[in-house]
Design an enzyme around this catalytic site. Structure first.
Site, short mmCIF file in Angstrom:
data_model
loop_
_atom_site.label_atom_id
_atom_site.label_comp_id
_atom_site.label_asym_id
_atom_site.label_seq_id
_atom_site.Cartn_x
_atom_site.Cartn_y
_atom_site.Cartn_z
N LYS A 115 9.78 -5.21 -14.12
CA LYS A 115 9.18 -4.27 -14.58
C LYS A 115 8.80 -4.34 -16.43
O LYS A 115 7.75 -4.11 -16.55
CB LYS A 115 9.97 -3.00 -14.66
CG LYS A 115 9.85 -2.45 -12.95
CD LYS A 115 10.65 -1.00 -12.81
CE LYS A 115 10.48 -0.64 -11.33
NZ LYS A 115 11.45 0.07 -10.71
N LYS A 125 2.35 -7.64 1.80
CA LYS A 125 3.31 -6.61 2.06
C LYS A 125 2.76 -5.17 2.15
O LYS A 125 2.31 -4.72 1.15
CB LYS A 125 4.64 -6.77 1.01
CG LYS A 125 5.59 -5.77 1.08
CD LYS A 125 6.57 -6.06 0.18
CE LYS A 125 7.52 -4.48 0.02
NZ LYS A 125 8.68 -4.67 -0.70
N LYS A 167 3.30 1.26 -0.87
CA LYS A 167 2.37 2.32 -1.20
C LYS A 167 1.55 2.05 -2.50
O LYS A 167 0.42 2.39 -2.70
CB LYS A 167 3.33 3.65 -1.63
CG LYS A 167 2.68 4.77 -1.86
CD LYS A 167 3.71 5.81 -2.26
CE LYS A 167 4.96 5.34 -3.04
NZ LYS A 167 4.60 5.10 -4.58
P1 AMP Z 1 10.24 1.16 -1.26
O1 AMP Z 1 9.68 2.32 -0.71
O2 AMP Z 1 9.49 -0.17 -1.58
O3 AMP Z 1 11.32 1.37 -2.38
O4 AMP Z 1 11.10 0.72 0.15
C1 AMP Z 1 12.29 1.48 0.69
C2 AMP Z 1 12.66 0.70 1.87
O5 AMP Z 1 11.76 0.02 2.79
C3 AMP Z 1 13.41 -0.57 1.15
O6 AMP Z 1 14.72 -1.04 1.86
C4 AMP Z 1 12.43 -1.76 1.49
O7 AMP Z 1 12.87 -2.97 1.83
C5 AMP Z 1 11.68 -1.42 2.70
N1 AMP Z 1 10.36 -1.57 2.89
C6 AMP Z 1 9.40 -1.34 2.04
N2 AMP Z 1 8.19 -1.91 2.36
C7 AMP Z 1 8.47 -2.80 3.27
C8 AMP Z 1 7.64 -3.71 4.08
N3 AMP Z 1 6.12 -3.90 3.91
N4 AMP Z 1 8.16 -4.38 4.98
C9 AMP Z 1 9.72 -4.28 5.23
N5 AMP Z 1 10.53 -3.65 4.43
C10 AMP Z 1 9.73 -2.68 3.63
#
Ligand code: AMP
Ligand code: TRP
Length: 334
Positions: free
Chosen positions: A117, A198, A201
């Site tokens: 960050k 990937k 959001k």
């Molecule tokens: P985040 O919203 O990025 O904090 O992700 C929340 C959870 O979802 C975490 O455990 C991430 O590893 C998983 N996650 C988020 N985006 C992906 C993705 N595109 N593929 C696999 N896992 C994801």
């Protein structure tokens, strides 16, 4: 004296509407664990953590409810798993201070998430720097044996193990007042988004579990493909539509679709990317049909959602209170 059953715990940040990446990367495994650890699964919505980045109360409130609805819609069973809001257990902030008092600055300065960050030009607030300590507190407060997380969070779980040891050594002569948990990596590879990066959001490339009909078809229609015209063989290698179909189809079904790609026909009809996208939209719609209805139900009955979160908070808080009592006794605050 501190014997605790096997217990699993994880947290989810309420930073937006969950998507297919969150489902296949985390939520699906979290929910599956309720069969393995019935009554001992704890999942919380990390709203204290979100305060380091979300500075709008209405947005945070809405996000918290959306995450709760999503878990319940996708099959979290409040009888077997405890769903709660992090901030309903204020003991966690107290434990954060105990841990901060035994943790060296150096450990936090080595955190990848923090360093990334800063490298991206973010001006850190103290909360962002302390983030791993808050995370350690909201793990250790519940004495879990297992913490299922994505790869990006593994270092934070390792820091949590270190902090448990620092505390136990500093205040309890090495007695395990705080239990060292093990991290468990989710087995799903990265779910690709509309553009093949990937799904995230922050890249604006997500697909929701709860869209259907025209809205869903429109979204799936945005998946980037090459411009092979209808009637010509399609490349299976590197196709994002196929990548996503792989999450829904059996190997045999996927082999058949790959044959459709190579022959550019399906059931004697021409087959192009539009048809592949249609298959994907149908697969998403079918897979999440019941979940979509439960999601609508909880949107229409916010009181039920509140009752589940309140029961969850009570249960979680009971565990955290006990831990805090033991910690205070160890530190000399009692
Ligand atoms: P985040 O919203 O990025 O904090 O992700 C929340 C959870 O979802 C975490 O455990 C991430 O590893 C998983 N996650 C988020 N985006 C992906 C993705 N595109 N593929 C696999 N896992 C994801
Ligand atoms: N930091 C995690 C994330 O961004 C969310 C989280 C907060 C968490 N506290 C936790 C995850 C405790 C597991 C255990 O995804």
């Amino acid at each position: 004296m501190y014997a605790t059953p096997d217990r699993t715990l994880s947290g989810i940040q309420p930073t937006g509407t969950p998507h297919l990446g969150n489902y296949f990367g985390a939520i699906e495994q979290h929910i599956a664990l309720q069969d393995q650890y019935p009554g001992e699964c704890f999942y919380f919505i990390a709203d204290y953590h979100a305060l380091t980045t979300v500075h709008d109360g209405d947005t945070l409130r809405a996000n918290v409810r959306e995450v709760a609805r999503t878990y319940l819609a996708l099959g979290l069973d409040p009888q077997r798993a405890t769903l709660f809001r992090q901030s309903d257990v204020p003991e966690v902030t107290e434990l954060t201070w105990f841990l901060a008092s035994v943790t060296g600055m150096g450990l936090l300065e080595r955190a990848h998430a923090y360093k990334d960050k800063i490298a991206r030009g973010m001006k850190p607030n103290v909360g962002l720097f302390l983030y791993p300590v808050l995370m350690a507190a909201d793990i250790l407060a519940y004495r879990p044996s297992l913490v299922p997380v994505g790869k990006d969070q593994m270092q934070h779980v390792e820091m949590t193990q270190d902090m448990a040891t620092y505390f136990n050594q500093a205040f309890a002569g090495g007695e395990p007042v705080l239990r060292r948990p093990e991290g468990q990596l989710s087995s799903t590879p990265v779910v690709p988004g509309l553009d093949g990066q990937k799904m995230s959001k922050s890249y604006g490339n997500t697909i929701s579990m709860f869209d259907s009909g025209k809205a869903l078809r429109k979204r799936v229609g945005k998946i980037v493909t090459d411009s092979t015209p209808l009637g010509e063989p399609l490349k299976t290698e590197g196709c994002h539509v196929l990548g996503l179909l792989g999450l829904f189809k059996t190997n045999a079904e996927l082999d058949e679709i790959k044959t459709n790609y190579r022959t550019a026909t399906r059931n004697g009809q021409p087959f192009g990317y539009g048809h592949a996208k249609q298959l994907l939209a149908e697969a998403i719609e079918t897979r999440f049909d019941a979940a979509r209805q439960r999601h609508a139900h909880f949107t229409a009955h916010p009181d039920e959602l509140d009752a589940i979160l309140a029961r969850g908070a009570e249960r979680a808080r009971g565990l955290a209170r006990q831990t805090l009592q033991d910690c205070k006794k160890a530190c000399g605050l009692r």
